[in-house]
Write a protein that holds these residues in place. Structure first.
Motif, mmCIF file in Angstrom:
data_model
loop_
_atom_site.group_PDB
_atom_site.id
_atom_site.type_symbol
_atom_site.label_atom_id
_atom_site.label_comp_id
_atom_site.label_asym_id
_atom_site.label_seq_id
_atom_site.Cartn_x
_atom_site.Cartn_y
_atom_site.Cartn_z
ATOM 1 N N LEU B 144 38.400 39.116 35.505
ATOM 2 C CA LEU B 144 37.124 39.361 36.187
ATOM 3 C C LEU B 144 36.256 38.127 36.065
ATOM 4 C CD1 LEU B 144 36.369 42.931 34.864
ATOM 5 C CD2 LEU B 144 37.738 42.225 36.809
ATOM 6 N N LYS B 145 35.704 37.732 37.171
ATOM 7 C CA LYS B 145 34.860 36.551 37.125
ATOM 8 C C LYS B 145 33.520 36.774 37.805
ATOM 9 C CE LYS B 145 36.744 34.729 41.381
ATOM 10 N NZ LYS B 145 37.406 36.024 41.654
ATOM 11 N N THR B 146 33.522 37.609 38.855
ATOM 12 C CA THR B 146 32.286 37.785 39.606
ATOM 13 C C THR B 146 31.204 38.336 38.700
ATOM 14 O OG1 THR B 146 33.105 39.922 40.265
ATOM 15 C CG2 THR B 146 33.320 38.132 41.855
ATOM 16 N N THR B 147 30.189 37.567 38.590
ATOM 17 C CA THR B 147 29.067 37.907 37.744
ATOM 18 C C THR B 147 28.274 39.057 38.334
ATOM 19 O OG1 THR B 147 28.873 35.616 37.141
ATOM 20 C CG2 THR B 147 26.969 37.010 36.713
ATOM 21 N N PRO B 148 28.226 40.182 37.671
ATOM 22 C CA PRO B 148 27.398 41.254 38.204
ATOM 23 C C PRO B 148 25.946 41.014 37.825
ATOM 24 C CG PRO B 148 28.414 41.974 36.203
ATOM 25 C CD PRO B 148 28.804 40.532 36.403
ATOM 26 N N ASP B 150 23.736 41.837 35.525
ATOM 27 C CA ASP B 150 23.235 42.140 34.194
ATOM 28 C C ASP B 150 22.940 43.626 34.056
ATOM 29 O OD1 ASP B 150 20.622 41.047 31.922
ATOM 30 O OD2 ASP B 150 22.601 41.844 31.604
#
Lengths: 150, 150
Positions: B144-148, B150
């Motif tokens: 997982l890389k896509t930064t949600p 917070d």
DNA sequence: TCCTTTTCATTGACTAGGAAACTACTGCAG
DNA sequence: CTGCAGTAGTTTCCTAGTCAATGAAAAGGA
């Protein structure tokens, strides 16, 4: 160095990242059956139950009555649920699965099983169990009750 | 008895329940500062950085260009970010925090710290650490890389 | 009984984001 | 240098949800 913490310092950040990923993965799966995740949750709530009014569903699913109303419209259009008038109270009507809706639930449920198993398969058995325990403890101690959308 | 599993059998279910609760709690907190959670994430991404084009932000925040475009409009209207034209390429412009936006980030960051600490305070230190480790392991092993948000 | 209050559900206005069409500009091939 | 393919960003349309206003029906009090 900076006095401002990184997002990645927060457990909530990782929580959301992982949660989003599970949900997205599940959304893709149920899409193949022509329903959305919210629709699945709705149908699951109705399965094995007597038809119930929108207000009860709203409560169980942790959504507003308005949202339920619109969700119900979509499911009616798809022929997966049916509306029945209540004899006693003309304001009320009950929502229940159609035969077709009923038949779809086990299929979707097995997609849910599959999704969960698949997604968390990268954890060891011990990690997986530990995660479950901690999440449940958190939910209980925080008094979380509103049922989210699987 | 029924062959259909309960939602509560799934780790993903608990994951989402807890994740939603953390996020909601945080949303209420940042609301007092007049921004949404997405806006906070946007500002955090810009903090301590040179102004950057929308496409880069979209990438970092795991959102589409369209969403960033609209988010930027809102933040511009609030005077928290500013647009600067790129000299080299007239299609491109850069987005950066205004003085006011910059000043707001540490305030919001401390709300984030507070929220996280508060929410997870019902866990023991050991549970909390374990949870962090498992979540990070999951994110890494799943790529997982896509930064949600917070 | 009649009037007022409360309850149940739907509707409309609004927020947020994704997908895809669209616009403006760059840069490359010929 | 011209034209065309590709790129950056915005806009439009769609889905999904909340909240608040509304309408219809029930319930309760005088």
């Amino acid at each position: 160095m900076t006095p401002v913490s990184e997002s990645t310092d927060h457990t909530g950040f990782w929580m959301r990242m992982v949660s989003n990923a599970v949900s997205q993965s599940f959304a893709r799966k149920v899409e193949t059956e022509g329903v959305t995740v919210a629709e699945w949750a709705f149908m699951r709530a109705l399965y094995d139950m007597d038809p119930m009014p929108p207000s009860v569903l709203a409560n169980r699913m942790g959504m507003t009555k308005g949202a339920i109303s619109k969700l119900a419209d979509r499911l009616l259009a798809k022929g997966l649920i049916a509306r029945t008038e209540s004899a006693a109270d003309k304001r009320v009507h009950n929502l229940g699965l159609t035969r077709e809706g009923n038949a779809k639930v086990p299929v979707l449920a097995s997609l849910a099983d599959e999704n969960d198993a698949e997604f968390f398969s990268v954890l060891t058995k011990e990690e997986h169990e530990r995660l479950d325990l901690i999440l449940k403890a958190l939910a209980e101690r925080r008094g979380l009750k509103t049922t989210p959308v699987d």
